[in-house]
Write a protein that holds these residues in place. Sequence first.
Motif, PDB file in Angstrom:
ATOM      1  N   LYS A 160       0.824  -1.211   0.000  1.00  0.00           N
ATOM      2  CA  LYS A 160       0.000   0.000   0.000  1.00  0.00           C
ATOM      3  C   LYS A 160       0.865   1.271   0.000  1.00  0.00           C
ATOM      4  O   LYS A 160       0.465   2.302  -0.537  1.00  0.00           O
ATOM      5  CB  LYS A 160      -0.940  -0.004   1.208  1.00  0.00           C
ATOM      6  CG  LYS A 160      -2.117  -0.963   1.066  1.00  0.00           C
ATOM      7  CD  LYS A 160      -3.038  -0.831   2.258  1.00  0.00           C
ATOM      8  CE  LYS A 160      -4.337  -1.583   2.001  1.00  0.00           C
ATOM      9  NZ  LYS A 160      -5.145  -1.006   0.928  1.00  0.00           N
ATOM     10  N   GLN A 161       2.044   1.155   0.638  1.00  0.00           N
ATOM     11  CA  GLN A 161       2.972   2.295   0.665  1.00  0.00           C
ATOM     12  C   GLN A 161       3.840   2.373  -0.595  1.00  0.00           C
ATOM     13  O   GLN A 161       4.721   3.219  -0.680  1.00  0.00           O
ATOM     14  CB  GLN A 161       3.874   2.197   1.910  1.00  0.00           C
ATOM     15  CG  GLN A 161       3.117   2.345   3.225  1.00  0.00           C
ATOM     16  CD  GLN A 161       4.005   2.079   4.431  1.00  0.00           C
ATOM     17  OE1 GLN A 161       4.991   1.350   4.355  1.00  0.00           O
ATOM     18  NE2 GLN A 161       3.660   2.689   5.562  1.00  0.00           N
ATOM     19  N   GLU A 162       3.561   1.445  -1.536  1.00  0.00           N
ATOM     20  CA  GLU A 162       4.282   1.372  -2.818  1.00  0.00           C
ATOM     21  C   GLU A 162       5.767   1.079  -2.626  1.00  0.00           C
ATOM     22  O   GLU A 162       6.618   1.460  -3.439  1.00  0.00           O
ATOM     23  CB  GLU A 162       4.098   2.670  -3.625  1.00  0.00           C
ATOM     24  CG  GLU A 162       2.636   2.936  -3.973  1.00  0.00           C
ATOM     25  CD  GLU A 162       2.458   4.192  -4.827  1.00  0.00           C
ATOM     26  OE1 GLU A 162       3.467   4.866  -5.095  1.00  0.00           O
ATOM     27  OE2 GLU A 162       1.316   4.478  -5.211  1.00  0.00           O
ATOM     28  N   LYS A 163       6.100   0.341  -1.557  1.00  0.00           N
ATOM     29  CA  LYS A 163       7.479  -0.112  -1.321  1.00  0.00           C
ATOM     30  C   LYS A 163       7.573  -1.568  -1.786  1.00  0.00           C
ATOM     31  O   LYS A 163       7.682  -2.499  -0.987  1.00  0.00           O
ATOM     32  CB  LYS A 163       7.823   0.021   0.161  1.00  0.00           C
ATOM     33  CG  LYS A 163       7.748   1.447   0.677  1.00  0.00           C
ATOM     34  CD  LYS A 163       8.006   1.492   2.191  1.00  0.00           C
ATOM     35  CE  LYS A 163       7.903   2.908   2.729  1.00  0.00           C
ATOM     36  NZ  LYS A 163       8.122   2.964   4.211  1.00  0.00           N
ATOM     37  N   TYR A 164       7.542  -1.757  -3.093  1.00  0.00           N
ATOM     38  CA  TYR A 164       7.381  -3.097  -3.653  1.00  0.00           C
ATOM     39  C   TYR A 164       8.595  -3.993  -3.424  1.00  0.00           C
ATOM     40  O   TYR A 164       8.443  -5.186  -3.096  1.00  0.00           O
ATOM     41  CB  TYR A 164       7.061  -2.989  -5.141  1.00  0.00           C
ATOM     42  CG  TYR A 164       5.824  -2.158  -5.421  1.00  0.00           C
ATOM     43  CD1 TYR A 164       4.623  -2.446  -4.796  1.00  0.00           C
ATOM     44  CD2 TYR A 164       5.856  -1.080  -6.304  1.00  0.00           C
ATOM     45  CE1 TYR A 164       3.484  -1.687  -5.023  1.00  0.00           C
ATOM     46  CE2 TYR A 164       4.730  -0.310  -6.546  1.00  0.00           C
ATOM     47  CZ  TYR A 164       3.542  -0.623  -5.897  1.00  0.00           C
ATOM     48  OH  TYR A 164       2.424   0.140  -6.131  1.00  0.00           O
TER      49      TYR A 164
END
Length: 490
Positions: A160-164
């Motif tokens: 969700k925090q786009e820390k893939y």
Amino acid sequence: MKIKLLLFLYFLNQCTAYCQQQYRADSLQVENLNALSYKIRLTDPRKTINTGKQALEVARKINFELGMAEAYRVIGIGYAYLGENDTAIAKYSMALSLFKTTRYGEGEAKVYNNIGNLYKYYDVEKSLNYFQKCLKISQKLNLEELTAGCYINIAHIQIKQEKYDLALKTLNQSHEYFQKTKNSVGTALILQYEGIIYEKLNQHAKAKDLLTRANELAKKKKFYNNVGSINLTLASIYIREKNYQKAQDLINEGIQNARLSQDKKLEEDYIHTSYELEFAKKNYEQALMHLRKKFKIDSIALNSVESKKITLHQEQFKFIEQQKQTEILLERQKTSRVIFAATAIVLLLSLVVITLLVLQSKKRAKTYRQLRELNEEISLQRENLNRVNQNQELIIKERTQDLEDKNFKLSQYSSHLSHEIRSPIATIKGLLILEEEDLMEDKELIQEIRKSIEDIDNKLMNINHMLHNPKYKTFVISEKGDNDVPPSGE
């Protein structure tokens, strides 16, 4: 008295054993109901709630705190899967309070994990905070399964925090454990989240492969909620690829699974995905219908917010009251334990005192018996002594003629005889006086009497020997009292 006491102690022991056996049986029933309730959470959350309530009722009857806490937790899980988050958080709060009271770290960590799952769709920061609390406790207690589950949930927040990239690393930390233990739920979630990550990274082929594998595993295990969530992502991918028929099939299947899992939020998400599908197909009229339906649901949800707030306040009030009742029950239980322990100690001390009294009574009886035997022995020895004296008189009478020859001996010996024989007799009398006054132990009394009697016996034998030995015309009496020393010149 002794038989009554033994019967009472036996009855008390049997009652205690029965109560303990009944408590173990009831607590085992609570544990089994909680385990069943948790097991069916993915397939039938309503049944999860009902089964959890049964466990809670039994646990309350026996004041089983850990059973009550776990029952509240699984009930909260059931409400969470039904989307009733206000009720779920109230149940989680009750469970958390009881786990903290009983200092059960594993239960506390599980509740933190459950609360984090509630917040992950609305407040990622709060959700991450609860997941980290769970992770800290589970690592401290070396709870591998819970640790692996925490890593999956943390990865969801990182997505969700786009820390893939970080999310992929976090998922790898739990992937090995779930493969080793063959945990289907964990494996399906990892594949699902990895598929979402690669979909976000525009690697659609890899994303579809991972999501398809996750879908097949979830279908095999009948994890309806998981199937619905996976289909939602797959449908979005096929919409982008303009494979509208495949997307529609996945949406239909997903809606069916969402209804089977009774997940209202998931159904609402499918309405939005259906809108996206119709909009992509340029079927604007149908898309508008889905949009209106979604707006209507949102309006109803908005109107029910106040009702939910009131319900939440009621749940909080109930929670406070139940917490007070639980604290009262715990206090009563502690008091009961103290009373039971005190009663057990008193009974044990009473048993010890009674045992000591019985032993003392036996000892007294034994001492009395020994004294009686000693008295009989002394009486017998007195009779023997009397017989000896009588025999001596008879001998003197029969040997009157010999007395004329021994007058000189007897005149010399009379003073010595008076001193030597009277001394042990006086000793015996003194010993008897000491015995009557309980100033002397029985063994010592017997030993001293025997010595005096032997002394008398030896002296009488020596006298008899010298009186009947004609070569002894006179006596030479030494200072030590020896009677067998011959006269000088003899």
